[in-house]
Enzyme design. Structure first.
Site, PDB file in Angstrom:
ATOM      1  CE  LYS A 279     -37.956   5.898  -3.276  1.00 28.26           C
ATOM      2  NZ  LYS A 279     -37.528   6.103  -4.679  1.00 28.26           N
TER       3      LYS A 279
ATOM      4  CG  ASP B 291     -39.030  12.588 -11.448  1.00 29.03           C
ATOM      5  OD1 ASP B 291     -39.314  13.703 -11.936  1.00 29.03           O
ATOM      6  OD2 ASP B 291     -39.471  12.196 -10.347  1.00 29.03           O
TER       7      ASP B 291
END
Length: 411
Positions: free
Chosen positions: A4, A140
């Site tokens: 990431k 999320d």
């Protein structure tokens, strides 16, 4: 591995976006005349956004999440590699283990590769455990962040956005479930105050009927028609009528529950959240070795002084049918209950229990027999008796101490 990488100049861009958002929020408040604490909301949102930019926080959240779920065996999250991740405080690269599985965006892939109903049940129980037991809640869980793994486990990724629920708030959330079951809307309004939805000292008198209308409208149609989206939509209307503010952590929780409900309904259109959630809550109340939960169990079973035999039957049936694959074992609950009954602090409860067995001018032998039959073959009276007898010396000491104190007080 999965790598990431943070976008260049993202910190400055996020700061500008946040200032524009805050200014727009103030403008909307003036137009809508909403009486709420905007500075607190802005602070909570800003804190959450900045934490998402700290990849070490995300890595730590993933570790804690995986450790807390480890004993369950059916939920996991990716490990991260510190030597291939940037330094603490300014990490712009996060390197994690690769998760092999089917994303929940691939509905057909999940339907073709596993038992969808079991996958949904595991996911819902995982969400409830995050909220009511572990206190670290994935904020999320959209379909791209949830994987169905070949070995049957569920893997969550992307832990930049989590809700941290304190022990006290977890207890209040369980209280809210109990009060909803008992249709005690005054107490439910108090729960909203304790959770921060209402300022301390708010007069809840006008809010109680509104809560009653929302809950009864959502549940009288039966579990098969209940969904969070309907309840949330109705609750949002109250924000413009009363001084209600949704704390950031619970905004995450609500969004997360709505997202998970959406995933489940896309996999199985007939899915209804409460049909999975109620068995979990019932089993936890019946079996958890927690004094607070035992107290809440009594609150559920005694409604306005009357023992609810049908409610107990329903809870046992729900816990046996859908709580999990583990058999229902309330041996510890019954053992602790029998020891509690002979203690001084149970004096009032002994009276309530006596009235429960003799209410309506009759002995409720038939109700007791039905409960025992429901619990067979998992009920183990021999073990209950052995463990209770083993603990009697300690209970005897407590009784003698209590009796001696009463004698001294009387003199």
């Amino acid at each position: 591995v999965a790598v990431k990488v943070q976008r260049p100049d993202v910190v400055r861009q996020v700061a500008l976006d946040w200032m524009c958002w805050a200014a727009g929020l103030e403008a909307l408040r003036r137009v809508w005349n909403v009486d709420t604490d905007l500075s607190s909301i802005a602070d909570e949102v800003a804190t959450g956004v900045w934490q998402e930019l700290d990849y070490h926080v995300e890595a730590s959240n993933s570790d804690v999440f995986r450790e807390r779920h480890a004993f369950l065996g059916f939920v996991t999250s990716p490990r991260w590699y510190q030597e291939f991740t940037g330094p603490r405080g300014r990490a712009r690269v996060l390197t994690m283990e690769w998760i092999d599985g089917v994303r929940c965006t691939d509905i057909k892939g999940i339907q073709d590769s596993m038992d969808v109903e079991e996958f949904i049940s595991v996911g819902v129980r995982s969400g409830l455990r995050q909220l009511l037991e572990f206190g670290l809640f994935h904020g999320d869980p959209h379909p791209g962040n949830v994987f169905a793994m070949p070995d049957g486990r569920i893997a969550y990724v992307d832990f930049g956005n989590v809700a941290d629920i304190s022990q006290r708030n977890k207890e209040v959330l369980v209280d809210a479930v109990v009060h909803a079951v008992n249709e005690d809307y005054d107490a439910m309004a108090g729960d909203f105050m304790a959770l921060g939805f209402l300022p301390q000292g708010t007069d809840v008198t006008p809010i109680v009927p509104a809560l009653e209308n929302i809950w009864q409208d959502s549940t009288t149609k039966s579990l098969s028609s209940f969904n969070f989206r309907t309840v949330t939509s109705k609750f949002n209307e109250l924000v413009y009528q009363y001084p209600i503010r949704i704390p950031e952590r619970y905004a995450l929780v609500i969004r997360s529950l709505l997202t998970q409900e959406g995933i489940c309904m896309s996999l199985s259109p007939e899915f209804r959240f409460l049909e999975v959630a109620y068995p979990y809550v019932a089993k936890r109340l019946l079996t958890e070795d927690d004094p607070g939960l035992r107290k809440r169990l009594l609150q559920v079973l005694f409604d306005r002084g009357d023992f609810q035999w049908q409610r107990l039957r329903n809870m046992i049936e729900l816990a046996k049918d859908g709580g999990s694959d583990v058999p229902l074992d309330i041996t510890d609950t019954l053992r602790d209950g029998s020891l509690f009954l002979v203690s001084d602090e149970a004096e009032e409860f002994r009276g309530q229990l006596l009235r429960a067995f003799t209410s309506g001018s009759r002995l409720h032998v038939e109700e007791v027999r039905e409960i025992v039959e429901l619990l067979e073959p998992d009920l183990r009276p021999d073990q209950i008796a052995r463990e209770a007898l083993a603990d009697l010396p300690g209970v005897g000491r407590e009784l003698l101490l209590g009796w001696s104190k009463q004698v001294l007080k009387s003199r």
